[in-house]
Design a protein around this motif. Structure first.
Motif, mmCIF file in Angstrom:
data_model
loop_
_atom_site.group_PDB
_atom_site.id
_atom_site.type_symbol
_atom_site.label_atom_id
_atom_site.label_comp_id
_atom_site.label_asym_id
_atom_site.label_seq_id
_atom_site.Cartn_x
_atom_site.Cartn_y
_atom_site.Cartn_z
ATOM 1 N N THR A 68 6.646 -10.342 -7.648
ATOM 2 C CA THR A 68 4.822 -10.260 -8.130
ATOM 3 C C THR A 68 3.674 -10.707 -8.060
ATOM 4 O OG1 THR A 68 5.399 -11.478 -9.750
ATOM 5 C CG2 THR A 68 6.107 -8.776 -9.965
ATOM 6 N N GLU A 69 3.759 -12.138 -7.350
ATOM 7 C CA GLU A 69 3.329 -12.930 -7.002
ATOM 8 C C GLU A 69 3.013 -13.490 -4.933
ATOM 9 O OE1 GLU A 69 0.706 -14.750 -8.692
ATOM 10 O OE2 GLU A 69 1.434 -14.119 -10.744
ATOM 11 N N PRO A 70 1.629 -13.819 -4.614
ATOM 12 C CA PRO A 70 1.701 -13.641 -3.064
ATOM 13 C C PRO A 70 3.030 -15.169 -2.866
ATOM 14 C CG PRO A 70 -0.289 -13.383 -4.389
ATOM 15 C CD PRO A 70 0.843 -13.451 -4.859
ATOM 16 N N TYR A 184 2.357 1.403 -1.323
ATOM 17 C CA TYR A 184 3.907 0.032 -0.836
ATOM 18 C C TYR A 184 3.940 -1.121 -1.352
ATOM 19 C CZ TYR A 184 6.531 -2.367 3.267
ATOM 20 O OH TYR A 184 7.410 -3.340 3.565
ATOM 21 N N ARG A 185 2.429 -1.757 -1.869
ATOM 22 C CA ARG A 185 2.673 -2.956 -2.253
ATOM 23 C C ARG A 185 3.657 -2.909 -3.945
ATOM 24 N NH1 ARG A 185 -0.883 -3.530 -6.977
ATOM 25 N NH2 ARG A 185 -1.790 -5.740 -5.810
ATOM 26 N N MET A 186 3.999 -1.661 -4.587
ATOM 27 C CA MET A 186 5.003 -1.887 -5.510
ATOM 28 C C MET A 186 6.657 -2.774 -4.878
ATOM 29 S SD MET A 186 3.828 -0.981 -7.772
ATOM 30 C CE MET A 186 1.705 -1.582 -8.085
ATOM 31 N N CYS A 187 6.192 -2.386 -3.070
ATOM 32 C CA CYS A 187 7.777 -2.886 -2.774
ATOM 33 C C CYS A 187 7.724 -4.920 -2.890
ATOM 34 C CB CYS A 187 7.922 -2.163 -1.088
ATOM 35 S SG CYS A 187 8.033 -0.527 -1.343
ATOM 36 N N ASP A 189 5.167 -7.166 -2.131
ATOM 37 C CA ASP A 189 3.893 -7.765 -1.637
ATOM 38 C C ASP A 189 2.856 -7.440 -1.802
ATOM 39 O OD1 ASP A 189 1.599 -8.231 0.180
ATOM 40 O OD2 ASP A 189 2.663 -8.418 2.188
ATOM 41 N N ARG A 190 2.105 -8.055 -2.860
ATOM 42 C CA ARG A 190 1.024 -8.217 -3.863
ATOM 43 C C ARG A 190 -0.412 -8.637 -2.928
ATOM 44 N NH1 ARG A 190 2.632 -5.820 -8.907
ATOM 45 N NH2 ARG A 190 4.317 -4.379 -8.601
ATOM 46 N N ASN A 191 0.102 -9.322 -2.071
ATOM 47 C CA ASN A 191 -1.447 -9.766 -1.196
ATOM 48 C C ASN A 191 -3.070 -8.872 -1.708
ATOM 49 O OD1 ASN A 191 -3.590 -10.327 0.278
ATOM 50 N ND2 ASN A 191 -2.057 -11.379 1.876
ATOM 51 N N PRO A 192 -3.958 -8.953 -2.144
ATOM 52 C CA PRO A 192 -4.740 -8.316 -2.571
ATOM 53 C C PRO A 192 -5.699 -7.688 -1.465
ATOM 54 C CG PRO A 192 -5.184 -10.796 -2.743
ATOM 55 C CD PRO A 192 -4.160 -10.763 -2.645
ATOM 56 N N LEU A 193 -5.082 -7.789 -0.175
ATOM 57 C CA LEU A 193 -6.042 -7.694 1.549
ATOM 58 C C LEU A 193 -5.609 -6.184 1.375
ATOM 59 C CD1 LEU A 193 -7.526 -8.718 4.267
ATOM 60 C CD2 LEU A 193 -5.167 -9.060 4.702
ATOM 61 N N HIS A 194 -4.893 -5.977 0.569
ATOM 62 C CA HIS A 194 -3.644 -4.690 0.757
ATOM 63 C C HIS A 194 -4.230 -3.249 -0.185
ATOM 64 C CE1 HIS A 194 -1.450 -6.009 4.097
ATOM 65 N NE2 HIS A 194 -1.364 -6.775 2.806
ATOM 66 N N SER A 195 -5.107 -3.993 -1.351
ATOM 67 C CA SER A 195 -5.133 -3.616 -2.532
ATOM 68 C C SER A 195 -7.121 -3.077 -3.138
ATOM 69 C CB SER A 195 -4.801 -3.141 -3.762
ATOM 70 O OG SER A 195 -4.625 -4.788 -3.514
ATOM 71 N N ASP A 196 -7.564 -4.883 -2.644
ATOM 72 C CA ASP A 196 -8.796 -5.479 -3.318
ATOM 73 C C ASP A 196 -10.501 -4.921 -2.616
ATOM 74 O OD1 ASP A 196 -11.104 -6.586 -4.018
ATOM 75 O OD2 ASP A 196 -9.835 -7.760 -5.025
#
Length: 290
Positions: A68-70, A184-187, A189-196
């Motif tokens: 859950t963390e980078p 997909y970030r639920m798998c 990879d919580r990098n904010p580049l993909h969500s923020d």
């Protein structure tokens, strides 16, 4: 901290034990777009309760699936800020289908480090075995570390995104959904580049980008569905270079070439974004059936 080749090359990390369940497999496949047609029985094989078939690319994410963390990029002889790191390539080889639930023990070692002058390319190989010692899969990965070159190492070969100089044997469509990266970030990879959106803008992108491993996994699924009638048991190995970005909602094109007249010799492929002048997203794809 400069890369220390003497310490890094050949370094082997401590074994890491991890487990996965059939629900993890289902979530991973949903993150790749499985089930878009919920009446298609081939699609439902990826989502069956308890015994879903498993794409081999799950092996590339299984160890980090519940993060859950980078991640930190700190290993023997290697200490790099995550913001400097780009995913360069990924590959997986499977001796047989990955089980829908199980426990793996991963051992990673660093095999090569190339000095590109202004950057470094770091290669690692991970073997995953079950608790009885049976090999489940082998994963190969490279990362591109900006600003970490100049340490006096071998430059290594130059990669190329060029497609074969002939028309593809097969062309396939790969649609992505606007919310693909958020799912997909639920798998893991919580990098904010993909969500923020603000984080993506600060990194120079007009909007969040899709995970490279999502495009990688989606491409494998399309190849399995179209070349192997949706049967993951037919895959021996699969790999690709991350050559460019994908924006969620784009429809991509997969251009496929047979490596020879024999299907079992495998296929090469390139993934492009037709809406952006065929910008290359994945290059150097090698898909090898059993």
């Amino acid at each position: 901290m400069p890369i220390n080749l003497d310490e890094a090359i050949g370094a082997e990390l401590a074994p890491v034990e991890f487990s996965w369940s059939s629900s993890d497999i289902q979530l991973y496949h949903l993150g790749l777009g499985a089930g878009a047609d919920p009446m298609d029985k081939r699609e439902l094989r990826y989502l069956t309760d308890g015994t879903p078939q498993v794409l081999p690319t799950f092996g590339n994410v299984a160890q980090s699936f519940h993060m859950t963390e980078p991640p930190a990029v700190r290993f023997p002889g290697i200490d790099i800020e995550l913001s400097r790191v780009l995913h360069a390539s990924e590959a997986v080889t499977v001796p047989g289908p990955i089980p829908p639930a199980g426990t793996g023990i991963a051992v990673t070692r660093f095999t090569e480090i190339w000095d590109k002058g202004k950057a470094a390319v770091i290669w690692s190989e991970t073997e995953v075995k079950d608790p009885d010692g049976t090999l489940l899969w082998t994963q190969k990965r490279s990362i591109f570390a900006r600003g970490e070159g100049g340490f006096g190492g071998d430059r290594g070969p130059s990669g190329s995104s060029a497609a074969p100089e002939r028309a593809p044997d097969i062309e396939l469509s790969l649609p992505t959904s606007p919310q693909q990266a958020l799912l997909y970030r639920m798998c893991g990879d919580r990098n904010p580049l993909h969500s923020d959106p603000d984080f993506a803008a600060a990194a120079g992108f007009p909007r969040p980008i899709l995970h490279g491993l999502c495009t990688y996994g989606m491409t494998c699924k399309v190849l399995v569905d179209n070349l192997l009638d949706g049967d993951v048991r037919g895959v021996k190995s699969y790999g690709a270079r991350m050559a460019g970005v994908v924006f969620p909602g784009e429809t991509l094109r997969i251009s496929v070439w047979k490596n020879s007249g024999d299907d079992r010799a495998g296929y090469s492929a390139v993934v492009t974004a037709p809406e952006r002048d065929d910008a290359v997203a994945l290059a150097g794809i090698e898909f090898v059936p059993v």
